[in-house]
Design an enzyme around this catalytic site. Structure first.
Site, PDB file in Angstrom:
ATOM      1  N   HIS A 158       0.831  -1.208   0.000  1.00 40.95           N
ATOM      2  CA  HIS A 158       0.000   0.000   0.000  1.00 40.95           C
ATOM      3  C   HIS A 158       0.863   1.254   0.000  1.00 40.95           C
ATOM      4  O   HIS A 158       2.074   1.212   0.240  1.00 40.95           O
ATOM      5  CB  HIS A 158      -0.968   0.008   1.190  1.00 40.95           C
ATOM      6  CG  HIS A 158      -0.323   0.126   2.545  1.00 40.95           C
ATOM      7  ND1 HIS A 158       0.185   1.304   3.029  1.00 40.95           N
ATOM      8  CD2 HIS A 158      -0.130  -0.797   3.529  1.00 40.95           C
ATOM      9  CE1 HIS A 158       0.661   1.123   4.252  1.00 40.95           C
ATOM     10  NE2 HIS A 158       0.493  -0.160   4.573  1.00 40.95           N
ATOM     11  N   CYS A 174       3.186  -4.523   6.713  1.00 44.97           N
ATOM     12  CA  CYS A 174       2.865  -4.324   5.303  1.00 44.97           C
ATOM     13  C   CYS A 174       4.093  -3.867   4.519  1.00 44.97           C
ATOM     14  O   CYS A 174       5.135  -3.527   5.088  1.00 44.97           O
ATOM     15  CB  CYS A 174       1.756  -3.294   5.153  1.00 44.97           C
ATOM     16  SG  CYS A 174       0.131  -3.865   5.740  1.00 44.97           S
TER      17      CYS A 174
END
Length: 221
Positions: A158, A174
């Site tokens: 992301h 992440c």
């Protein structure tokens, strides 16, 4: 009127032709085991170098700095570590949003982030911005199922507003990218694209051959 802070240069680590060839060999090996819906593109995340390599039609098309977990690598739920192994992109969230739009797992929140170019800004680092590519582990017992399930852990590729941290481990698990980079990647891939997260080129052979046994060993530590 104060001058705007200078934008930090984002580091890049060149990938040698030998390393690129090794990654492509890994990809072809993985395609035989995990037939991909989209077999023209391939993503490799190099944790050691904090780089994401994007291959198209057997050629290295782009390289971008990323931030993986500040706590290192690991697959367990609650570890805040980046999982290793073989994954596929299972979903895309945020098409058409502004570059610094703030998202959560359900979609846009309505917020717009402020880009930060200095390190050590926890608020900026915790934001999910721009686009989300959801990841599903393909190795049962290692990164899929039970308390090692990557999708259930909400591990994504992301965007981030914390541009000053790119190129070094800083996330909570992440893979974070600059907004412009993740937009380009988002446009180039579809669900089914294989993603390999490794400690560096040539380390695929060190990935778990018998995931349940390795998970059991970790429990005994």
């Amino acid at each position: 009127m104060a001058a705007a802070p200078a934008r930090a240069a984002l580091p890049q680590t060149p990938l040698s032709s030998t390393a690129a060839a090794a990654l492509l060999m890994d990809w072809h090996q993985l395609l035989a085991q995990y037939p991909a819906a989209n077999d023209k593109v391939f993503i490799a995340v190099d944790v050691a170098r904090q780089q994401l390599y994007f291959f198209r039609n057997g050629v290295l098309a782009d390289t971008w700095p990323v931030s993986t977990a500040s706590r290192g690598t690991g697959e367990r739920d609650g570890s805040f570590e980046t999982p290793l192994g073989v994954f596929e992109i299972s979903g895309k969230i945020g098409a058409g949003l502004p570059a610094f739009a703030v998202l959560d797992r359900h979609g846009p929140t309505g917020g717009i982030a402020r880009p930060v170019f200095t390190p050590d800004d926890p608020a900026a680092n915790e934001m999910i911005t721009t686009r989300i590519l959801t990841l599903t582990g393909l190795e049962p017992g290692w990164n899929e199922g039970g308390d090692v399930d990557t999708r259930a852990r909400h591990i994504y590729i992301h965007g981030t507003a914390d541009l000053g941290q790119l190129g070094q481990p800083a996330s909570k698990g992440c893979i974070q990218m600059a907004p412009g980079a993740v937009i380009r990647l988002f446009r180039a891939v579809q669900p089914g694209t294989i993603v390999l997260i490794i400690l560096g080129p040539g380390t695929l052979e060190t990935m778990p051959g018998d995931p349940p046994a390795i998970v059991a060993d970790r429990d005994e530590d």
